[in-house]
Design a protein around this motif. Structure first.
Motif, PDB file in Angstrom:
ATOM      1  N   ARG A  69      36.745  40.784  53.673  1.00  0.00           N
ATOM      2  CA  ARG A  69      37.446  41.708  52.780  1.00  0.00           C
ATOM      3  C   ARG A  69      38.920  41.321  52.635  1.00  0.00           C
ATOM      4  O   ARG A  69      39.521  41.496  51.590  1.00  0.00           O
ATOM      5  N   THR A  70      39.498  40.780  53.723  1.00  0.00           N
ATOM      6  CA  THR A  70      40.902  40.342  53.684  1.00  0.00           C
ATOM      7  C   THR A  70      41.088  39.314  52.572  1.00  0.00           C
ATOM      8  O   THR A  70      42.075  39.310  51.851  1.00  0.00           O
ATOM      9  N   TRP A  71      40.090  38.399  52.463  1.00  0.00           N
ATOM     10  CA  TRP A  71      40.169  37.365  51.444  1.00  0.00           C
ATOM     11  C   TRP A  71      39.639  37.875  50.101  1.00  0.00           C
ATOM     12  O   TRP A  71      39.860  37.253  49.076  1.00  0.00           O
ATOM     13  N   GLY A  72      38.933  39.003  50.172  1.00  0.00           N
ATOM     14  CA  GLY A  72      38.323  39.563  48.965  1.00  0.00           C
ATOM     15  C   GLY A  72      39.354  39.797  47.878  1.00  0.00           C
ATOM     16  O   GLY A  72      39.117  39.499  46.704  1.00  0.00           O
ATOM     17  N   PHE A  73      40.527  40.288  48.290  1.00  0.00           N
ATOM     18  CA  PHE A  73      41.587  40.577  47.326  1.00  0.00           C
ATOM     19  C   PHE A  73      42.018  39.293  46.610  1.00  0.00           C
ATOM     20  O   PHE A  73      42.144  39.245  45.386  1.00  0.00           O
ATOM     21  N   LEU A  74      42.177  38.241  47.413  1.00  0.00           N
ATOM     22  CA  LEU A  74      42.581  36.946  46.875  1.00  0.00           C
ATOM     23  C   LEU A  74      41.525  36.403  45.914  1.00  0.00           C
ATOM     24  O   LEU A  74      41.838  35.936  44.814  1.00  0.00           O
ATOM     25  N   LEU A  75      40.277  36.509  46.331  1.00  0.00           N
ATOM     26  CA  LEU A  75      39.178  36.029  45.489  1.00  0.00           C
ATOM     27  C   LEU A  75      39.093  36.863  44.214  1.00  0.00           C
ATOM     28  O   LEU A  75      38.780  36.352  43.146  1.00  0.00           O
ATOM     29  N   PHE A  76      39.389  38.161  44.329  1.00  0.00           N
ATOM     30  CA  PHE A  76      39.325  39.036  43.164  1.00  0.00           C
ATOM     31  C   PHE A  76      40.406  38.643  42.147  1.00  0.00           C
ATOM     32  O   PHE A  76      40.152  38.645  40.936  1.00  0.00           O
ATOM     33  N   ILE A  77      41.597  38.273  42.624  1.00  0.00           N
ATOM     34  CA  ILE A  77      42.664  37.832  41.705  1.00  0.00           C
ATOM     35  C   ILE A  77      42.214  36.565  40.975  1.00  0.00           C
ATOM     36  O   ILE A  77      42.389  36.434  39.761  1.00  0.00           O
ATOM     37  N   LEU A  78      41.578  35.645  41.726  1.00  0.00           N
ATOM     38  CA  LEU A  78      41.069  34.412  41.106  1.00  0.00           C
ATOM     39  C   LEU A  78      40.011  34.742  40.057  1.00  0.00           C
ATOM     40  O   LEU A  78      39.979  34.157  38.972  1.00  0.00           O
ATOM     41  N   PHE A  79      39.151  35.705  40.400  1.00  0.00           N
ATOM     42  CA  PHE A  79      38.097  36.147  39.484  1.00  0.00           C
ATOM     43  C   PHE A  79      38.717  36.699  38.202  1.00  0.00           C
ATOM     44  O   PHE A  79      38.328  36.328  37.090  1.00  0.00           O
ATOM     45  N   LEU A  80      39.733  37.571  38.388  1.00  0.00           N
ATOM     46  CA  LEU A  80      40.411  38.179  37.229  1.00  0.00           C
ATOM     47  C   LEU A  80      41.034  37.103  36.349  1.00  0.00           C
ATOM     48  O   LEU A  80      40.924  37.126  35.126  1.00  0.00           O
ATOM     49  N   PHE A  81      41.689  36.139  37.015  1.00  0.00           N
ATOM     50  CA  PHE A  81      42.376  35.078  36.281  1.00  0.00           C
ATOM     51  C   PHE A  81      41.397  34.290  35.421  1.00  0.00           C
ATOM     52  O   PHE A  81      41.630  34.066  34.230  1.00  0.00           O
ATOM     53  N   GLN A  82      40.272  33.893  36.029  1.00  0.00           N
ATOM     54  CA  GLN A  82      39.288  33.093  35.281  1.00  0.00           C
ATOM     55  C   GLN A  82      38.629  33.929  34.187  1.00  0.00           C
ATOM     56  O   GLN A  82      38.328  33.420  33.111  1.00  0.00           O
ATOM     57  N   THR A  83      38.411  35.200  34.461  1.00  0.00           N
ATOM     58  CA  THR A  83      37.764  36.077  33.487  1.00  0.00           C
ATOM     59  C   THR A  83      38.664  36.302  32.269  1.00  0.00           C
ATOM     60  O   THR A  83      38.215  36.255  31.130  1.00  0.00           O
ATOM     61  N   LEU A  84      39.952  36.521  32.543  1.00  0.00           N
ATOM     62  CA  LEU A  84      40.872  36.881  31.456  1.00  0.00           C
ATOM     63  C   LEU A  84      41.316  35.680  30.631  1.00  0.00           C
ATOM     64  O   LEU A  84      41.598  35.808  29.444  1.00  0.00           O
ATOM     65  N   PHE A  85      41.399  34.498  31.282  1.00  0.00           N
ATOM     66  CA  PHE A  85      42.011  33.370  30.571  1.00  0.00           C
ATOM     67  C   PHE A  85      41.033  32.273  30.132  1.00  0.00           C
ATOM     68  O   PHE A  85      41.442  31.213  29.721  1.00  0.00           O
TER      69      PHE A  85
END
Lengths: 249, 180
Positions: A69-85
């Motif tokens: 879960r600690t890394w989950g936040f980081l992975l979620f930002i990466l997910f958002l970045f790839q999804t949005l751009f």
């Protein structure tokens, strides 16, 4: 000491703990190669393998997920970045969302793949003693000329040990800093000084203790490596995984 | 083995671990994310000197190459070197060696430490930017916009922090070595 599994060795007597460290190491390498292919079939198979190995290892699944879960936040930002751009068609079900179907799929795949890489690495360090990892690296590097194999093996195992220690210390220093209302200061230079310096000071002090402990125990680069012969039972899971990789290429 | 020989070995491992921790503190803004690792790259050179700074960064790259998730965002593996950020990773080793060598030669002089971190920071781009251009087939101007321009202010802050930390840690290390 923080209550984390991540990059700590957890002593136990499970089949995974007893599995030869050389086989575990090559298993991790094969899994990394399969994950780089980003094929759904491999992601599903690797997820099943990870869950099965976790069950076999006897490690707490809840603590393992909490660590991720600690890394989950980081992975979620990466997910958002790839999804949005990532350009492409709008999502068929939610066309009003500013994300593309291609971006969404890519984001999910990246999130899944990196989560699995982290999961396997955390599991590997949790079931492999630092000494076993060091011996595996020495065994691997020994045939290469002009390389101080034992020293490199020692340094790699120390790096992983320090990695988990620094994460623990950072959490302790951050909480101590917060308890003194230090987090109200937003100046990055001052924050770096008051957060970074105690972490560095403690880390160097611990590193010094480790250096003394090694010297006191008479560490030498030229001690011969004594590893048992690889058994076929240990090699079998590795051969199956390698065979699967070759078939699906 | 005497403590004088073991100490740099252990400290280089520590700096490699710190660089790995720095890679987890990242902001993804494009093919090249903002990471805190570069701070520790410069710090390793300033604190350990050129030779051991280079060793610590080579160690960091080796740990990543064998599959441990120590690169930005928890990535690892040999394939990462062939990706768009491969040049930056190789630049770490050269940057640490250069900044360490300069700082070692003019030890204690602030101006030369500033020169060391500036050259070190630029060295990372010196290898990273052509690599990014080659891998992604971008034009030079686009590669500059994606792979260098957004990081310059952050790099200034990171270089300043590396300087502050290095100048605070050096006396501690010196004291430890005298007591050892």
């Amino acid at each position: 000491m923080a209550d984390r599994i991540a990059f700590h060795y957890f002593p136990a007597n499970s089949p995974l703990h007893r599995w030869d460290a050389r086989c575990k190491f090559f298993g991790l390498l094969i899994v990394t190669v399969t994950l780089l292919q980003s094929k759904i079939s491999w992601l599903i198979l690797d997820s099943v393998i990870l869950l099965s190995l976790l069950t076999v290892s006897g490690l707490s699944l809840i603590r393992f997920i909490r660590d991720l879960r600690t890394w989950g936040f980081l992975l979620f930002i990466l997910f958002l970045f790839q999804t949005l751009f990532t350009p492409g068609r709008p999502l068929p079900l939610l066309p009003w969302l500013p994300i593309s179907a291609e971006g969404f799929n890519l984001g999910i795949l990246t999130f899944w793949r990196l989560g699995l890489i982290l999961g396997f690495s955390i599991l590997f360090t949790a079931v492999t003693r630092p000494r076993e990892l060091r011996d595996t690296l020495v065994w691997l590097l020994k045939p290469l000329p002009f390389l101080p194999a034992r020293r490199i093996g020692l340094m790699v195992s120390l790096t992983l040990r320090f990695f988990s220690l620094i994460l623990d210390q950072s959490e302790e220093v951050r909480l101590a800093h917060k308890a003194r209302s230090g987090d109200r200061n937003k100046n990055p230079l001052r924050r770096a000084k008051f957060l970074g310096l105690p972490i560095l000071r403690r880390s160097f002090s611990q590193a010094e203790d480790v250096a003394f402990a090694l010297a006191a125990r008479g560490y030498r680069d030229d001690i011969p490596l004594q590893l048992p012969k690889l058994k076929l039972t240990h090699l079998t899971p590795l051969l199956i995984l390698f065979g699967l990789l070759m078939i699906t290429r | 083995m005497p403590i004088e020989k073991l100490r740099p070995t252990v400290f280089a491992s520590l700096m490699a671990a710190l660089t790995a921790v720095g890679a987890y503190i990242q902001i993804p803004i494009g093919p090249v994310p903002i990471v805190l690792s570069t701070l520790f790259v410069l710090l390793s050179g300033l604190v350990l000197g050129g030779r051991w700074g280079l060793v610590s960064m080579a160690l960091y790259l080796f740990v990543g190459a064998i599959g441990m998730p120590v690169f930005s965002g928890g990535r690892g593996g040999m394939a990462h070197f062939l990706g768009p950020t491969g040049g930056y990773l190789l630049g770490y080793a050269l940057a640490s060696w250069l900044s360490g060598t300069i700082s070692e030669r003019f030890r204690g002089i602030l101006v030369w430490d500033i020169v060391a971190v500036t050259i070190g920071s630029l060295t990372i781009y010196g290898l990273g930017l052509p690599w990014l251009k080659a891998v992604t087939q971008m034009s030079w101007s686009r590669a500059f916009l994606v792979g260098m321009a957004p990081f310059l202010i952050g790099d200034g802050v990171k270089a300043s922090v590396a300087l502050i930390l290095a100048r605070a840690v050096r006396p501690i290390l010196k004291r430890q070595m005298v007591m050892g």
